[in-house]
Design an enzyme around this catalytic site. Structure first.
Site, PDB file in Angstrom:
ATOM      1  N   LYS A 190       0.854  -1.190   0.000  1.00 60.17           N
ATOM      2  CA  LYS A 190       0.000   0.000   0.000  1.00 60.17           C
ATOM      3  C   LYS A 190       0.884   1.232   0.000  1.00 60.17           C
ATOM      4  CE  LYS A 190      -3.552   2.437   2.576  1.00 60.17           C
ATOM      5  NZ  LYS A 190      -4.572   2.374   3.624  1.00 60.17           N
ATOM      6  N   ARG A 200     -10.715  10.073   1.659  1.00 67.49           N
ATOM      7  CA  ARG A 200     -10.613  10.792   2.933  1.00 67.49           C
ATOM      8  C   ARG A 200     -11.744  11.804   3.078  1.00 67.49           C
ATOM      9  NH1 ARG A 200      -3.961  11.220   2.883  1.00 67.49           N
ATOM     10  NH2 ARG A 200      -3.649   8.959   2.863  1.00 67.49           N
ATOM     11  N   LYS A 213       1.172  10.159   5.547  1.00 67.23           N
ATOM     12  CA  LYS A 213       1.291   8.775   6.019  1.00 67.23           C
ATOM     13  C   LYS A 213       2.575   8.112   5.527  1.00 67.23           C
ATOM     14  CE  LYS A 213      -3.731   8.265   6.569  1.00 67.23           C
ATOM     15  NZ  LYS A 213      -4.895   7.355   6.457  1.00 67.23           N
ATOM     16  N   GLU A 229       7.313  -6.738   1.392  1.00 68.84           N
ATOM     17  CA  GLU A 229       6.080  -6.584   2.186  1.00 68.84           C
ATOM     18  C   GLU A 229       5.150  -7.785   1.994  1.00 68.84           C
ATOM     19  OE1 GLU A 229       4.940  -4.597   4.389  1.00 68.84           O
ATOM     20  OE2 GLU A 229       5.915  -2.643   4.232  1.00 68.84           O
ATOM     21  N   LYS A 244      -2.183  -1.570  -3.898  1.00 67.73           N
ATOM     22  CA  LYS A 244      -3.035  -0.380  -3.826  1.00 67.73           C
ATOM     23  C   LYS A 244      -2.196   0.876  -3.904  1.00 67.73           C
ATOM     24  CE  LYS A 244      -6.001   1.914  -0.580  1.00 67.73           C
ATOM     25  NZ  LYS A 244      -6.206   2.139   0.808  1.00 67.73           N
ATOM     26  N   SER A 270     -10.176   5.541  -4.719  1.00 64.02           N
ATOM     27  CA  SER A 270     -11.116   6.642  -4.889  1.00 64.02           C
ATOM     28  C   SER A 270     -10.654   7.661  -5.927  1.00 64.02           C
ATOM     29  CB  SER A 270     -11.342   7.323  -3.542  1.00 64.02           C
ATOM     30  OG  SER A 270     -10.109   7.779  -2.994  1.00 64.02           O
ATOM     31  N   TYR A 309     -15.142   1.031  -6.959  1.00 62.67           N
ATOM     32  CA  TYR A 309     -16.389   1.772  -6.741  1.00 62.67           C
ATOM     33  C   TYR A 309     -17.308   1.664  -7.957  1.00 62.67           C
ATOM     34  CZ  TYR A 309     -13.599   3.502  -2.895  1.00 62.67           C
ATOM     35  OH  TYR A 309     -12.802   3.557  -1.776  1.00 62.67           O
TER      36      TYR A 309
END
Ligand code: PBG
Length: 319
Positions: A190, A200, A213, A229, A244, A270, A309
């Site tokens: 990610k 968000r 982040k 990872e 992602k 998104s 979505y």
């Protein structure tokens, strides 16, 4: 080469990749209230749904053949706190939404994000102290959050927090708690991406988020690190992994699938939705075609499925 492309039947005969509703995971934003569909300005066509409406959406998913729904809460501001304790409330929005889905559409799988950002006042995924995200103290809370969701009926625990060691910690706690059959889909690779902006907005953390982040999500410049990872998360007990965002990271998706062969999912996030939808709504892109072409590209790159979505639209087009 063109002989094979002459007709629809011959193109179908040699098609290498197939997209069906089984490839779709439908992310849904849950909010309080009743009979409510609340628009999200940066995600036209996507609404926050009250729990009763989530139940209707789940029935629709079942009818369309969409196998799984992913839940994300818009937590009321008065329920947010620095330590995100609402995440552990067995009666929080996500837990109630799980129950509603299971009552209305028991054949639909439910995936829940594990991370604190929808519940914290600072919008970070972990516990914050003097501007630092604390790794191991966060793990303890995430384990509890996962257990609360599983007890509420969640089928797939999907840690999206990017703390080190969280898959192992959650897997041990699930085993110890008698939840041997719970699936884990790790948000393994990610990235610290600008494409999460509309999400968000949707969960109401954009204005609150202090800083960024980058100390826990990955540097977009790195690819080998993504493999490390994924390797760790699989070794710690993940059943499935995720890459992602999606489209800007197809190279990562391909490498992960080729190297490990584990079930691998892409998240068309998104910002990718907003980018396409903005152009579709203006008539600049042909929506039906561009949605399916984009989803097909994830499959071709090696994905076993896609969180999108556009899941409902895509399932209708494929139906
Ligand atoms: C929270 C989380 C994020 C997304 C899924 N889970 C946002 C973030 O990390 O800030 C992004 C999904 C999207 O943009 O559609 N841990």
């Amino acid at each position: 080469m063109r002989r094979l492309r002459q007709s629809d039947w011959s193109r179908r005969m040699v098609r290498e990749t197939h997209l069906t509703p089984n490839d779709l995971i439908w992310p849904i934003f849950v909010a309080g209230g009743q009979y409510l569909e609340e628009p999200i300005s940066s995600m036209p066509g996507v609404n926050r749904l009250s729990i009763d409406m989530v139940g209707l959406a789940a029935k629709e998913a079942a009818n369309l053949g969409i196998p799984c729904i992913a839940l994300f809460p818009y937590t009321a501001p008065h329920d947010r706190s620095p330590d995100g304790r609402e995440a552990l409330n067995p009666d929080n929005l996500v837990c109630r939404a799980i129950a509603e889905i299971k009552a209305r559409a028991p054949g639909v799988g439910v995936l829940c994000d594990v991370a604190l950002d929808p519940y914290t006042t600072h919008g970070h995924d972990g516990l914050l102290e003097n501007g630092q995200i604390l790794n191991d103290p966060t793990l303890e809370v995430l384990v509890q959050q996962a257990l609360v969701q599983v007890r509420a009926g969640c089928d797939i625990i999907a840690p999206s927090d990017m703390m080190d060691g969280r898959i192992g910690a959650i897997r041990s706690a699930l085993e110890a708690g008698g939840h041997q059959n719970t699936l884990i889909m790790s948000y393994a690779a990610k990235y610290a991406s600008a494409f999460y902006g509309p999400f968000r907005d949707a969960i109401g953390t954009k204005a609150a988020l202090s800083g960024d982040k980058k100390t826990y999500q990955m540097d977009p410049a790195n690819a080998d690190e993504a493999l490390r990872e994924v390797e760790l998360d699989l070794a710690e007990g993940a059943d499935m992994v995720m890459v992602k965002p999606g489209l800007p990271y197809l190279d990562i998706l391909t490498r992960v699938k080729q190297r490990f062969g584990a079930p691998t999912f892409a998240y068309q996030v998104s910002g990718e939705y907003a980018m396409l939808k903005g152009a579709i709504d203006r008539g600049w892109l042909d929506g039906d075609r561009v949605i399916l072409e984009n989803l097909m590209s994830f499959k071709r790159a090696g994905a076993d499925g896609v969180l999108t979505y556009f899941a409902r639209e895509a399932a209708r087009l494929l139906g």
